[in-house]
Design a protein around this motif. Structure first.
Motif, PDB file in Angstrom:
ATOM      1  N   SER A  28      -3.861   1.280  10.809  1.00 12.11           N
ATOM      2  CA  SER A  28      -2.651   0.932  11.340  1.00 12.11           C
ATOM      3  C   SER A  28      -1.692   0.163  10.398  1.00 12.11           C
ATOM      4  CB  SER A  28      -2.768   0.287  12.772  1.00 12.11           C
ATOM      5  OG  SER A  28      -3.275   1.193  13.776  1.00 12.11           O
ATOM      6  N   LEU A  29      -2.408  -0.884  10.182  1.00 15.08           N
ATOM      7  CA  LEU A  29      -1.418  -2.009   9.167  1.00 15.08           C
ATOM      8  C   LEU A  29      -1.520  -1.209   7.611  1.00 15.08           C
ATOM      9  CD1 LEU A  29      -3.153  -5.410  10.210  1.00 15.08           C
ATOM     10  CD2 LEU A  29      -0.894  -4.283  10.642  1.00 15.08           C
ATOM     11  N   PHE A  30      -2.431  -0.501   7.357  1.00 10.00           N
ATOM     12  CA  PHE A  30      -2.327   0.124   5.947  1.00 10.00           C
ATOM     13  C   PHE A  30      -1.021   1.080   6.077  1.00 10.00           C
ATOM     14  CE2 PHE A  30      -2.756   3.199   2.561  1.00 10.00           C
ATOM     15  CZ  PHE A  30      -3.359   2.392   1.541  1.00 10.00           C
ATOM     16  N   LEU A  31      -0.941   1.870   6.821  1.00 14.90           N
ATOM     17  CA  LEU A  31       0.122   2.766   6.992  1.00 14.90           C
ATOM     18  C   LEU A  31       1.425   2.022   7.293  1.00 14.90           C
ATOM     19  CD1 LEU A  31      -1.664   5.666   9.451  1.00 14.90           C
ATOM     20  CD2 LEU A  31      -1.426   5.731   6.788  1.00 14.90           C
ATOM     21  N   LEU A  32       1.402   0.883   8.184  1.00 14.20           N
ATOM     22  CA  LEU A  32       2.548   0.314   8.390  1.00 14.20           C
ATOM     23  C   LEU A  32       2.997  -0.153   6.880  1.00 14.20           C
ATOM     24  CD1 LEU A  32       4.667  -1.154  10.067  1.00 14.20           C
ATOM     25  CD2 LEU A  32       2.966  -3.203   9.933  1.00 14.20           C
ATOM     26  N   PHE A  33       2.119  -0.819   6.210  1.00  6.63           N
ATOM     27  CA  PHE A  33       2.573  -1.502   4.855  1.00  6.63           C
ATOM     28  C   PHE A  33       2.803  -0.323   3.728  1.00  6.63           C
ATOM     29  CE2 PHE A  33      -0.183  -5.654   5.091  1.00  6.63           C
ATOM     30  CZ  PHE A  33       0.584  -5.971   6.048  1.00  6.63           C
ATOM     31  N   ARG A  34       2.112   0.732   3.681  1.00  6.29           N
ATOM     32  CA  ARG A  34       2.552   1.754   2.674  1.00  6.29           C
ATOM     33  C   ARG A  34       3.595   2.467   2.864  1.00  6.29           C
ATOM     34  NH1 ARG A  34       3.953   4.908  -0.179  1.00  6.29           N
ATOM     35  NH2 ARG A  34       2.820   6.398  -1.413  1.00  6.29           N
ATOM     36  N   PHE A  35       4.042   2.791   4.265  1.00  7.37           N
ATOM     37  CA  PHE A  35       5.164   3.775   4.245  1.00  7.37           C
ATOM     38  C   PHE A  35       6.421   3.181   4.873  1.00  7.37           C
ATOM     39  CE2 PHE A  35       1.591   6.617   4.458  1.00  7.37           C
ATOM     40  CZ  PHE A  35       1.892   7.476   3.337  1.00  7.37           C
ATOM     41  N   VAL A  36       6.358   1.879   5.542  1.00  8.67           N
ATOM     42  CA  VAL A  36       7.249   1.320   6.124  1.00  8.67           C
ATOM     43  C   VAL A  36       7.790   0.161   5.299  1.00  8.67           C
ATOM     44  CG1 VAL A  36       8.276  -0.126   8.026  1.00  8.67           C
ATOM     45  CG2 VAL A  36       6.982   1.999   8.344  1.00  8.67           C
ATOM     46  N   LEU A  37       6.750  -0.744   4.976  1.00  7.46           N
ATOM     47  CA  LEU A  37       7.235  -2.010   4.141  1.00  7.46           C
ATOM     48  C   LEU A  37       7.015  -1.557   2.412  1.00  7.46           C
ATOM     49  CD1 LEU A  37       5.245  -4.558   6.076  1.00  7.46           C
ATOM     50  CD2 LEU A  37       7.549  -3.746   6.234  1.00  7.46           C
ATOM     51  N   ARG A  38       6.451  -0.348   2.182  1.00 12.75           N
ATOM     52  CA  ARG A  38       6.209   0.096   0.794  1.00 12.75           C
ATOM     53  C   ARG A  38       5.813  -1.097  -0.250  1.00 12.75           C
ATOM     54  NH1 ARG A  38       8.861   5.245  -1.656  1.00 12.75           N
ATOM     55  NH2 ARG A  38       7.281   4.943  -2.978  1.00 12.75           N
ATOM     56  N   ARG A  39       6.741  -1.681  -0.767  1.00 14.75           N
ATOM     57  CA  ARG A  39       6.541  -2.769  -1.606  1.00 14.75           C
ATOM     58  C   ARG A  39       7.670  -3.877  -1.952  1.00 14.75           C
ATOM     59  NH1 ARG A  39       6.936   1.520  -6.585  1.00 14.75           N
ATOM     60  NH2 ARG A  39       8.307   2.760  -5.401  1.00 14.75           N
ATOM     61  N   ASP A  40       7.055  -4.824  -2.176  1.00 17.56           N
ATOM     62  CA  ASP A  40       7.942  -6.062  -2.713  1.00 17.56           C
ATOM     63  C   ASP A  40       7.941  -6.306  -4.018  1.00 17.56           C
ATOM     64  OD1 ASP A  40       9.868  -7.935  -1.742  1.00 17.56           O
ATOM     65  OD2 ASP A  40       8.262  -9.316  -1.415  1.00 17.56           O
ATOM     66  N   ILE A  41       9.226  -6.580  -4.583  1.00 16.28           N
ATOM     67  CA  ILE A  41       9.258  -6.904  -5.833  1.00 16.28           C
ATOM     68  C   ILE A  41       8.304  -8.030  -6.311  1.00 16.28           C
ATOM     69  CG2 ILE A  41      10.720  -7.704  -7.787  1.00 16.28           C
ATOM     70  CD1 ILE A  41      13.001  -6.518  -6.537  1.00 16.28           C
ATOM     71  N   GLY A  42       7.331  -7.569  -7.247  1.00 14.39           N
ATOM     72  CA  GLY A  42       6.541  -8.847  -7.714  1.00 14.39           C
ATOM     73  C   GLY A  42       5.264  -8.802  -6.855  1.00 14.39           C
ATOM     74  N   SER A  43       5.090  -8.090  -5.689  1.00 16.72           N
ATOM     75  CA  SER A  43       4.039  -8.287  -4.979  1.00 16.72           C
ATOM     76  C   SER A  43       2.707  -8.026  -5.564  1.00 16.72           C
ATOM     77  CB  SER A  43       4.259  -7.634  -3.614  1.00 16.72           C
ATOM     78  OG  SER A  43       4.493  -6.414  -3.648  1.00 16.72           O
TER      79      SER A  43
END
Length: 178
Positions: A28-43
């Motif tokens: 659940s958290l992986f899918l949230l991070f991958r598709f909703v939050l995608r990435r943050d500059i320099g993360s």
């Protein structure tokens, strides 16, 4: 003062239930991070953040008694760690899965021109991009051959050759985009 070893290392919850719970939360958290939050500059990579957060929470609960035993916490931590390792291993061996798990690099600047559609898609403001360009030693947008948002969230900048920046360009914020 005696230690209740059974309470410390016994199971009050089925180990299979702990594996199912850990697996459900991880995905659940992986899918949230991958598709909703995608990435943050320099993360750092999504899976790495997820691993640290979940293991910290699971181990905290096991240490503080949120579970009935240490063994339950260890099963949950093992489940989370196993998923993280399995995804890394599968991504390494499968280009198809790697494409699914990690976002593709995305051009933000091409030949000194902002790719506004790409910036909007990643919610990157001009000011954020401008800051990253300055970190790379770029003073003006027309000095950039390309700027790419990489899969890990960093921005790589390739400067133009000196003679390429002599062409006149519009002012500070060109209105050209993709």
């Amino acid at each position: 003062m005696t230690v209740d070893w059974t309470a410390l290392f016994g199971f009050g919850v089925s180990p299979l239930e702990l594996v199912v719970r850990g697996t459900s939360i991880y995905w659940s958290l992986f899918l949230l991070f991958r598709f909703v939050l995608r990435r943050d500059i320099g993360s750092i990579a999504i899976a790495d953040v997820l691993l640290v957060v979940l293991i910290a929470d699971a181990s905290q609960n096991a240490m503080a008694g949120g579970y009935d035993s240490i063994s339950e916490g260890l099963v949950l931590i093992g489940t989370i760690g196993a998923w993280n390792y399995l995804l890394d291993w599968l991504s390494f061996h499968s280009p198809w899965l790697r494409k699914l798990m990690e976002p593709s690099p995305l051009k933000l600047v091409i030949d000194g021109r902002l790719q506004r559609k790409n910036m909007r898609a990643e919610l990157i403001t001009f000011e954020e991009l401008e800051g990253k360009l300055r970190e790379s030693g770029v003073e003006r947008l027309d000095q950039v051959a390309s700027a790419t948002l990489e899969t890990d969230g960093t921005i790589t900048v390739i400067k133009r050759k000196d003679d390429d920046t002599q062409r006149p360009r519009s002012a500070h914020r060109p209105s050209v985009g993709a």
